[in-house]
Design a protein around this motif. Structure first.
Motif, short mmCIF file in Angstrom:
data_model
loop_
_atom_site.label_atom_id
_atom_site.label_comp_id
_atom_site.label_asym_id
_atom_site.label_seq_id
_atom_site.Cartn_x
_atom_site.Cartn_y
_atom_site.Cartn_z
N ALA A 25 0.83 -1.20 0.00
CA ALA A 25 0.00 0.00 0.00
C ALA A 25 0.87 1.25 0.00
N GLN A 26 2.00 1.21 0.71
CA GLN A 26 2.89 2.36 0.73
C GLN A 26 3.61 2.54 -0.60
N LEU A 28 2.28 2.31 -3.51
CA LEU A 28 1.41 2.90 -4.52
C LEU A 28 1.89 4.30 -4.84
N ALA A 30 1.61 8.26 -5.68
CA ALA A 30 0.70 9.31 -5.20
C ALA A 30 -0.18 9.77 -6.35
N GLN A 178 -7.15 -0.17 -5.62
CA GLN A 178 -6.78 1.25 -5.54
C GLN A 178 -5.52 1.50 -6.39
N CYS A 180 -3.74 4.41 -6.78
CA CYS A 180 -2.78 5.38 -6.23
C CYS A 180 -3.27 5.78 -4.85
N ARG A 181 -2.39 6.44 -4.11
CA ARG A 181 -2.78 6.83 -2.73
C ARG A 181 -3.04 8.31 -2.66
#
Length: 181
Positions: A25-26, A28, A30, A178, A180-181
């Motif tokens: 998840a990190q 991903l 931005a 998802q 991107c974050r």
């Protein structure tokens, strides 16, 4: 003793699994909120912003295509107008998500310098791919009368596109997870 060793190895495996999910998840990218909006697994981007990204990246790749303008034609049809080696060209057809996470624009209509070209190309045994060489790009490719758009490198996203919808001024991409974050 074996049971204790087995329990320890299971605990370590589960811990690593949870750590890897958090790291994924990190990792991903931005979301570029200046040009797109994210809502869960969906990204929405305006045609003007998307055209600007295409033009910037095609110019960087020294492509013969320039001055692209994207617009919706109803029924999930996309029209791409621009120039190929300075000559006005327009390609339009349905846009859909395909296996592998790419988008496919099937060229139903090709107009060059105001003249319909698709019928003439068919008569001579040529296809769009014979003319649309996207060298030095990892976000566009052509095969037959299809142009494949790869959103990950184009928009700095991560994931597989599972759906696409167009409206008057923007496109919405749906991803399997998802992007991107």
């Amino acid at each position: 003793m074996r049971i204790v060793a087995y329990a320890i190895s299971l605990a370590v495996s589960l811990s690593l699994s949870f750590c890897m999910r958090g790291a994924a998840a990190q990792n991903l990218p931005a979301c570029n909120t200046r040009v797109m909006a994210r809502n869960g697994n969906e990204i929405t981007i305006g045609f003007e912003q998307l055209s600007n990204i295409f033009n910037r990246d095609l110019s960087a790749a020294h492509s013969n295509f320039s001055d692209l303008i994207l617009s919706a034609g109803g029924g999930n049809k996309l029209t791409v107008s621009g120039k190929n080696n300075g000559t006005p060209v327009s390609i339009s057809g349905p846009l859909q998500a395909v296996r592998g996470g790419a988008l496919r624009l099937h060229a139903d209509k090709i107009v060059q310098n105001g003249d319909p070209e698709k019928g003439l190309m068919s008569l001579t045994g040529k296809s769009l791919a014979d003319y649309a060489n996207f060298k030095n790009t990892d976000f566009l490719s052509a095969h037959g009368d299809d142009i494949f758009i790869h959103p990950d490198p184009l928009l700095n996203l991560s994931g597989q596109v599972t759906g696409v919808s167009l409206n008057d001024s923007r496109v919405t991409l749906t991803f399997a997870s998802q992007p991107c974050r």
